[in-house]
Design a protein around this motif. Sequence first.
Motif, PDB file in Angstrom:
ATOM      1  N   ASP A  67       0.841  -1.192   0.000  1.00 24.95           N
ATOM      2  CA  ASP A  67       0.000   0.000   0.000  1.00 24.95           C
ATOM      3  C   ASP A  67       0.873   1.237   0.000  1.00 24.95           C
ATOM      4  N   THR A  68       0.472   2.221  -0.788  1.00 26.47           N
ATOM      5  CA  THR A  68       1.150   3.505  -0.875  1.00 26.47           C
ATOM      6  C   THR A  68       0.134   4.587  -0.547  1.00 26.47           C
ATOM      7  N   GLY A  69       0.541   5.563   0.234  1.00 26.41           N
ATOM      8  CA  GLY A  69      -0.388   6.643   0.555  1.00 26.41           C
ATOM      9  C   GLY A  69       0.218   7.645   1.510  1.00 26.41           C
ATOM     10  N   ILE A  70      -0.650   8.182   2.345  1.00 25.80           N
ATOM     11  CA  ILE A  70      -0.252   9.163   3.350  1.00 25.80           C
ATOM     12  C   ILE A  70      -0.885   8.749   4.658  1.00 25.80           C
ATOM     13  N   PHE A  71      -0.118   8.861   5.747  1.00 20.51           N
ATOM     14  CA  PHE A  71      -0.766   8.710   7.039  1.00 20.51           C
ATOM     15  C   PHE A  71      -0.739  10.045   7.768  1.00 20.51           C
ATOM     16  N   ASN A  72      -1.770  10.254   8.549  1.00 27.55           N
ATOM     17  CA  ASN A  72      -1.903  11.445   9.386  1.00 27.55           C
ATOM     18  C   ASN A  72      -1.812  10.968  10.822  1.00 27.55           C
ATOM     19  N   TYR A  73      -0.699  11.270  11.461  1.00 27.67           N
ATOM     20  CA  TYR A  73      -0.509  10.935  12.878  1.00 27.67           C
ATOM     21  C   TYR A  73      -0.629  12.212  13.673  1.00 27.67           C
ATOM     22  N   TYR A  74      -1.367  12.136  14.770  1.00 28.39           N
ATOM     23  CA  TYR A  74      -1.429  13.301  15.644  1.00 28.39           C
ATOM     24  C   TYR A  74      -1.169  12.870  17.073  1.00 28.39           C
ATOM     25  N   SER A  75      -0.596  13.779  17.822  1.00 27.10           N
ATOM     26  CA  SER A  75      -0.438  13.601  19.259  1.00 27.10           C
ATOM     27  C   SER A  75      -0.839  14.908  19.920  1.00 27.10           C
ATOM     28  N   GLN A  76      -1.366  14.769  21.121  1.00 30.68           N
ATOM     29  CA  GLN A  76      -1.805  15.948  21.854  1.00 30.68           C
ATOM     30  C   GLN A  76      -1.540  15.719  23.336  1.00 30.68           C
TER      31      GLN A  76
END
Length: 157
Positions: free
Chosen positions: A104-113
């Motif tokens: 799989d090829t794509g973009i991941f959106n990781y967030y931390s708060q």
Amino acid sequence: MTKLFFIPLLTVLFLFPAQDPTTDVDAFWDEMSRTVEEGAFEDYAALYHEDAVLVNGISGESYPISSALDGWKQGFLDTKAGKMKAGVEFRFSKRMHSETTAHDTGIFNYYSQMEGQEPQPIYVHFQGLLVKMDGEWKLVMEYQESMATEEEWEKLK
């Protein structure tokens, strides 16, 4: 004679269609998201093959996933303890799947708060190479190619 051969073949194909492995691969990525959100470190680590490799195009390094996991563990512990919120979402631009392999090829959106702070999202172009072993998908190579933008992320909806 040819008709006699094709009729049973077509009957078998229609009665027993090939299962689309994409559903199982999607379940893998959903599980990865769940483990990050819940801070379930052991479950997260179990999604990787023991010999998996992280290729980090951002830093220009490649290393065993065990090293990456060592660096990420505290974030999971903080999430589980409620000191931090975290999450990851995946969107794909190209997917190639078979019954036992997936890329799989794509973009991941990781967030931390951190508690009392604003969320810190990052977007990363990535590739994931998976194999199905003993009925379970395992990530054998994660290639974090480069930083992505929110605009690139939105285009993959």
